[in-house]
Design a protein around this motif. Structure first.
Motif, mmCIF file in Angstrom:
data_model
loop_
_atom_site.group_PDB
_atom_site.id
_atom_site.type_symbol
_atom_site.label_atom_id
_atom_site.label_comp_id
_atom_site.label_asym_id
_atom_site.label_seq_id
_atom_site.Cartn_x
_atom_site.Cartn_y
_atom_site.Cartn_z
ATOM 1 N N UNK A 138 13.891 13.095 -0.118
ATOM 2 C CA UNK A 138 12.577 13.220 -0.749
ATOM 3 C C UNK A 138 11.446 13.016 0.257
ATOM 4 N N UNK A 139 11.601 12.020 1.116
ATOM 5 C CA UNK A 139 10.555 11.744 2.112
ATOM 6 C C UNK A 139 10.387 12.914 3.071
ATOM 7 N N UNK A 140 11.485 13.498 3.505
ATOM 8 C CA UNK A 140 11.418 14.633 4.427
ATOM 9 C C UNK A 140 10.733 15.835 3.776
ATOM 10 N N UNK A 141 11.084 16.113 2.525
ATOM 11 C CA UNK A 141 10.448 17.221 1.820
ATOM 12 C C UNK A 141 8.943 17.012 1.709
ATOM 13 N N UNK A 142 8.543 15.791 1.363
ATOM 14 C CA UNK A 142 7.116 15.526 1.150
ATOM 15 C C UNK A 142 6.321 15.468 2.447
ATOM 16 N N UNK A 166 10.508 2.891 -2.274
ATOM 17 C CA UNK A 166 10.343 4.099 -1.461
ATOM 18 C C UNK A 166 10.661 5.342 -2.274
ATOM 19 N N UNK A 167 11.694 5.260 -3.106
ATOM 20 C CA UNK A 167 12.057 6.403 -3.953
ATOM 21 C C UNK A 167 10.906 6.763 -4.889
ATOM 22 N N UNK A 168 10.270 5.755 -5.464
ATOM 23 C CA UNK A 168 9.164 5.994 -6.384
ATOM 24 C C UNK A 168 7.949 6.600 -5.725
ATOM 25 N N UNK A 169 7.767 6.350 -4.435
ATOM 26 C CA UNK A 169 6.618 6.922 -3.729
ATOM 27 C C UNK A 169 6.767 8.424 -3.542
ATOM 28 N N UNK A 170 8.011 8.894 -3.383
ATOM 29 C CA UNK A 170 8.214 10.304 -3.063
ATOM 30 C C UNK A 170 8.671 11.136 -4.255
ATOM 31 N N UNK A 171 9.268 10.513 -5.257
ATOM 32 C CA UNK A 171 9.811 11.258 -6.396
ATOM 33 C C UNK A 171 8.827 11.272 -7.562
ATOM 34 N N UNK A 219 -0.745 2.846 -4.927
ATOM 35 C CA UNK A 219 0.036 3.989 -4.427
ATOM 36 C C UNK A 219 0.742 4.699 -5.574
ATOM 37 N N UNK A 220 0.870 5.990 -5.435
ATOM 38 C CA UNK A 220 1.574 6.800 -6.431
ATOM 39 C C UNK A 220 3.004 6.293 -6.598
ATOM 40 N N UNK A 221 3.463 6.178 -7.858
ATOM 41 C CA UNK A 221 4.834 5.723 -8.085
ATOM 42 C C UNK A 221 5.419 6.417 -9.314
ATOM 43 N N UNK A 222 6.396 7.286 -9.099
ATOM 44 C CA UNK A 222 7.128 7.973 -10.170
ATOM 45 C C UNK A 222 6.224 8.312 -11.359
#
Length: 414
Positions: A138-142, A166-171, A219-222
């Motif tokens: 997810x981080x790489x895609x974003x 970290x998952x919630x920041x990108x997903x 910060x953005x989260x899910x």
């Protein structure tokens, strides 16, 4: 090298995709409903949550959703009895690298096959190692590709809070499967997993999501929230048990969706599992009941009341079942009844009820108005009255059930 001592040919990415896309089909919780609109216009990136593609699922608003739905790997250190990818299962195994998943996602998007990614995985090495691999995708895609499409990550309960954050920041959405409707069922069929750990992880997700929504500068989260899935029919849990668990999950963890997946027999299955799957219509009735709880004001104990078998009838929908048990509440006068009661009339949906309420502000509703609203009058008529219609008083529940029940679903497996 394989067990026979010969050198195995490395799999190419298409072979891996065939195995790991098929392995992901058992996870139903892949709807992208609830995600915020996002696109890559002006960023130089790629992807959007607003486009259309090949349909894999439908959102509640009717949007067609297409997602690349795969596992990172179907290797797993757990041996859950109901899982085809369990440690002891004799299935062909495969594993993507994070870079391969990124490449597939971008290539499928460029071809307009998908509008997002649903990524889950078996557990390899450890929960933290596996979760780090999912986050890396997810981080790489974003960050490297500025991918603006939808991302749903399946979260591993035992992973560290830092990785979950970290998952919630990108997903866009995170999900943790509760697996079974009851703790007893989980202990019996997946003794290496613990209901307490699953609930604790869901609680942490709820707090993080709530905090992100409450604080504008957080910060953005899910943003599309969290969901879960439970398997139905692998243990002895009744529909009442399933709905009680769903009520708890919606109330305490503010889940966006609970998904129900009918148990499907798997190769080399444990003797403690049933030999046959439950009727598919059971899964359908549970989704209908779930809809009634979320949008129609029904409680689980009303849909599957105490004192009976705890199972929803298969030949009629749950709302009709409630209405037949409460004939004293009908007929409902559509010109006077409050919205809450109109929503309990079999055959009337939320949009239709709102149209009726708007209509009666300037006229009295007649039977022909129901026809013009395209309601299923055969189903609605016995439960409502208008200024020119009142149902027969001798319409007994047994007669109505016979007249309104749905055709039996053929058994596809003989």
């Amino acid at each position: 090298m394989n067990p026979c001592g010969t050198i195995s040919r490395p799999m190419d990415i298409s072979e891996k995709l065939a195995i790991l896309a098929d392995a992901a089909k058992y996870d139903a919780s892949c709807s992208s409903s609830g995600g915020k609109g996002r696109n890559s216009l002006g960023t130089g990136g790629i992807g959007s949550t607003e486009g259309m593609g090949i349909c894999h699922a439908y959102a509640p608003d009717g949007r067609c959703i297409s997602l690349l739905k795969i596992l990172l790997t179907n290797f797993c250190v757990y041996d859950c009895a109901y899982c085809v990818n369990r440690r002891s299962s004799n299935v062909r195994r495969a594993r993507f690298t994070p870079e391969e998943v990124v490449e597939l996602t971008l290539e499928f998007y460029r071809r307009n096959y998908i509008e997002g990614l649903f990524l889950s995985s078996g557990i390899i090495r450890s929960p933290d190692y596996t979760m780090e691999q999912l986050v890396r995708v997810a981080r790489t895609l974003r960050t490297e590709h500025r991918f603006g499409g939808y991302i749903h990550l399946k979260t591993i309960p035992d992973a560290s809070p830092e990785l979950i954050d970290a998952a919630g920041r990108w997903a866009d959405r995170l999900s943790i499967n509760v697996e079974m409707p009851t703790e007893t069922g989980l202990k019996s069929l997946a003794p290496e997993k613990h209901a307490g750990d699953i609930r604790s992880a869901m609680g942490r997700l709820r707090l993080a999501i709530d905090e992100a929504k409450a604080e504008k500068k957080a910060p953005r989260f899910a943003p599309a929230g969290q969901s879960t899935q439970m398997i139905v029919g692998a243990d002895t849990a009744s529909d009442r048990d399933v709905l009680a668990t769903s009520t708890n999950l919606y109330t305490n963890y503010r889940l966006r969706r609970v998904y129900y997946s009918a148990f499907s027999p798997i190769p080399d299955a444990s003797k403690i599992l049933p030999l046959k799957p439950p009727p598919l219509v059971r899964e359908h009735r549970l989704y209908q009941a779930d809809w009634l709880m979320r949008f129609y004001g029904f409680r689980a104990e009303e849909i599957a009341p105490p004192g009976d078998s705890g199972m929803l009838p298969l030949d009629i929908d749950p709302k009709l079942g409630w209405a037949l048990r409460h004939r004293e509440r009908f007929p409902v006068d559509v010109n006077k009844a409050p919205r809450e009661m109109l929503l309990r009339v079999p055959g009337l949906g939320v949009k239709t009820v709102d149209k009726m309420i708007a209509m009666r502000a300037h006229k009295r509703i007649r039977y022909d108005d129901l026809v013009r609203l395209r309601v299923p009058v055969r189903k609605v008529a016995p439960f409502v009255e208008t200024i020119d219609h009142r149902p027969r008083g001798d319409h007994e529940s047994t007669v109505l059930r016979r007249d309104l029940r749905e055709p039996a679903q053929p058994d596809l497996f003989g």
